[in-house]
Design a protein around this motif. Structure first.
Motif, PDB file in Angstrom:
ATOM      1  N   SER A  98      -2.358  -4.391  -6.746  1.00  0.00           N
ATOM      2  CA  SER A  98      -1.965  -3.082  -7.152  1.00  0.00           C
ATOM      3  C   SER A  98      -1.245  -3.234  -8.352  1.00  0.00           C
ATOM      4  O   SER A  98      -0.560  -4.283  -8.805  1.00  0.00           O
ATOM      5  CB  SER A  98      -1.216  -2.502  -6.135  1.00  0.00           C
ATOM      6  OG  SER A  98      -1.843  -2.063  -4.887  1.00  0.00           O
ATOM      7  N   ASN A 133      -9.302  -5.947  -2.375  1.00  0.00           N
ATOM      8  CA  ASN A 133      -9.221  -5.285  -3.665  1.00  0.00           C
ATOM      9  C   ASN A 133      -8.391  -6.758  -4.442  1.00  0.00           C
ATOM     10  O   ASN A 133      -8.191  -7.883  -3.885  1.00  0.00           O
ATOM     11  CB  ASN A 133      -8.147  -4.325  -3.946  1.00  0.00           C
ATOM     12  CG  ASN A 133      -6.943  -4.282  -3.203  1.00  0.00           C
ATOM     13  OD1 ASN A 133      -6.005  -4.919  -3.791  1.00  0.00           O
ATOM     14  ND2 ASN A 133      -6.689  -3.262  -2.223  1.00  0.00           N
ATOM     15  N   GLU A 143      -9.006   1.985  -9.655  1.00  0.00           N
ATOM     16  CA  GLU A 143      -9.341   2.758  -8.471  1.00  0.00           C
ATOM     17  C   GLU A 143      -9.333   4.401  -8.912  1.00  0.00           C
ATOM     18  O   GLU A 143     -10.180   5.210  -8.502  1.00  0.00           O
ATOM     19  CB  GLU A 143      -8.309   2.743  -7.386  1.00  0.00           C
ATOM     20  CG  GLU A 143      -8.603   3.650  -6.192  1.00  0.00           C
ATOM     21  CD  GLU A 143      -7.660   3.570  -4.862  1.00  0.00           C
ATOM     22  OE1 GLU A 143      -8.098   4.056  -4.060  1.00  0.00           O
ATOM     23  OE2 GLU A 143      -6.587   2.598  -4.955  1.00  0.00           O
ATOM     24  N   ASN A 184       0.530   4.854  -9.871  1.00  0.00           N
ATOM     25  CA  ASN A 184       0.212   3.724  -9.257  1.00  0.00           C
ATOM     26  C   ASN A 184      -1.358   3.659  -9.318  1.00  0.00           C
ATOM     27  O   ASN A 184      -2.216   4.420  -9.377  1.00  0.00           O
ATOM     28  CB  ASN A 184       0.603   3.997  -7.610  1.00  0.00           C
ATOM     29  CG  ASN A 184       2.213   3.843  -7.597  1.00  0.00           C
ATOM     30  OD1 ASN A 184       2.850   2.975  -8.098  1.00  0.00           O
ATOM     31  ND2 ASN A 184       2.683   4.842  -6.775  1.00  0.00           N
ATOM     32  N   ASN A 185      -1.902   2.344  -9.189  1.00  0.00           N
ATOM     33  CA  ASN A 185      -3.278   2.174  -9.339  1.00  0.00           C
ATOM     34  C   ASN A 185      -3.312   0.768  -8.486  1.00  0.00           C
ATOM     35  O   ASN A 185      -2.498   0.079  -8.617  1.00  0.00           O
ATOM     36  CB  ASN A 185      -3.652   2.089 -10.769  1.00  0.00           C
ATOM     37  CG  ASN A 185      -5.206   1.901 -10.988  1.00  0.00           C
ATOM     38  OD1 ASN A 185      -5.969   2.656 -10.592  1.00  0.00           O
ATOM     39  ND2 ASN A 185      -5.467   0.887 -11.683  1.00  0.00           N
ATOM     40  N   THR A 186      -4.702   0.552  -8.232  1.00  0.00           N
ATOM     41  CA  THR A 186      -5.277  -0.718  -7.543  1.00  0.00           C
ATOM     42  C   THR A 186      -6.614  -1.120  -8.218  1.00  0.00           C
ATOM     43  O   THR A 186      -7.487  -0.128  -8.643  1.00  0.00           O
ATOM     44  CB  THR A 186      -5.660  -0.249  -6.065  1.00  0.00           C
ATOM     45  OG1 THR A 186      -4.251   0.138  -5.626  1.00  0.00           O
ATOM     46  CG2 THR A 186      -5.974  -1.589  -5.390  1.00  0.00           C
ATOM     47  N   GLN A 187      -6.911  -2.262  -8.514  1.00  0.00           N
ATOM     48  CA  GLN A 187      -8.087  -2.912  -9.089  1.00  0.00           C
ATOM     49  C   GLN A 187      -8.895  -2.902  -7.976  1.00  0.00           C
ATOM     50  O   GLN A 187      -8.899  -3.970  -7.176  1.00  0.00           O
ATOM     51  CB  GLN A 187      -7.889  -4.215  -9.826  1.00  0.00           C
ATOM     52  CG  GLN A 187      -7.078  -3.801 -11.063  1.00  0.00           C
ATOM     53  CD  GLN A 187      -7.677  -3.154 -12.135  1.00  0.00           C
ATOM     54  OE1 GLN A 187      -8.903  -3.035 -12.171  1.00  0.00           O
ATOM     55  NE2 GLN A 187      -6.970  -2.541 -12.792  1.00  0.00           N
TER      56      GLN A 187
END
Length: 278
Positions: free
Chosen positions: A232, A229, A208, A132-135
């Motif tokens: 996601s 942000n 992130e 999982n990732n978030t900008q």
């Protein structure tokens, strides 16, 4: 004489027609071969799998001080390669050209913090998601930017061809309020972060996972990540469109690496915790 002339003309016409048919047939054959070449065989039939990556994207895949390509995705790719009984070769590429490199057969996989999006699904096959990732929005610690709205009139940067750019562009009105009315784009995230440190940028939008690793290495007290942000996402591996045979085998190997704990150990090595999607 007239009959002889007529016969000569008929003979010449017959030759022309024959040549024409031959050329069309050859052309058709060439087109078929080109089409077959483009379609290509499954990457599963190859002994060596070429992974395309941006070799500056810490901690997923990057060159260390010795010039070796290392990272979480590099270790995970090697582990999956063993399950597939394939040799893995890492090929640095222009990240903005990644799908073209894959489509042209110059690489077999896009594997380097490659976010799954609907737009990209039109161009490539995706593996199952594995992280999982978030900008996130990163600024210097002493910046007065606290929210997205504070970005108005500011210089904001991101990596060209990244989902950070896509995420910001979806909020068109906000982007138009930036200094210059658009993002400042860079070949890689490292260049964007250097411009942030030099105060040539006021903020950057970045993965992130990269941001937190970079901040830890360079001094967390120098930066801050805003609470707001740009959404996601999940990381997956890009496989050539239509190569479902390889997708199936790849996912099976990836699941095995996750199930036997190898992926978790690799995650702990790079992130000090197991953050792999089960």
């Amino acid at each position: 004489m007239k009959i002889n002339n007529l016969m000569k003309k008929l003979a010449i016409m017959a030759v022309i027609v024959t040549l024409g048919v031959s050329l069309v047939a050859c052309g058709g054959s060439a087109q078929n071969k080109a089409s077959e070449a483009k379609a290509g065989k499954s990457a599963l039939d190859k002994d060596e799998i070429v992974v395309g990556l941006d070799d500056t994207f810490v901690p997923m895949g990057f060159k260390n001080e010795s010039g070796d390509i290392v990272g979480f995705d590099v270790d995970l790719a090697n582990a999956v390669g063993k399950k597939l009984n394939k040799k893995i070769k890492f090929q640095p590429i222009d990240w903005s050209m990644k799908e073209t490199e894959l489509d042209n057969g110059n690489i077999d996989l896009i594997w380097n913090g490659y976010s799954i999006t609907d737009e990209r699904k039109q161009k490539v096959e995706f593996s199952k998601p594995y992280l999982n990732n978030t900008q996130v929005i990163v600024t210097l610690a002493d910046s007065n930017i606290k929210t997205k709205s504070d970005l108005k009139g500011k210089k904001v940067g991101a990596q060209n061809g990244s989902t950070a750019v896509d995420a910001v562009e979806k909020e068109a009105d906000l982007m138009k309020s930036f200094n210059g009315g658009k993002l400042v784009t860079f070949e890689d995230n490292n260049a964007a972060l250097m411009d942030l440190e030099a105060k040539r940028l006021d903020a950057i939008v970045v993965d992130e996972i990269l941001a937190r690793y970079y901040m830890k290495a360079r001094g967390q007290e120098k930066y801050k990540i805003l609470t707001e942000n740009f959404g996601s996402e999940q990381y997956g591996v890009g496989i050539k469109k239509g190569d479902t045979k390889f997708v199936e085998a790849f996912n099976k190997a990836l699941n095995e690496v996750i199930a036997d704990g190898t992926a978790g150990e690799i995650s702990k090595k790079w992130f000090e915790q197991d953050i792999v999607i089960k």
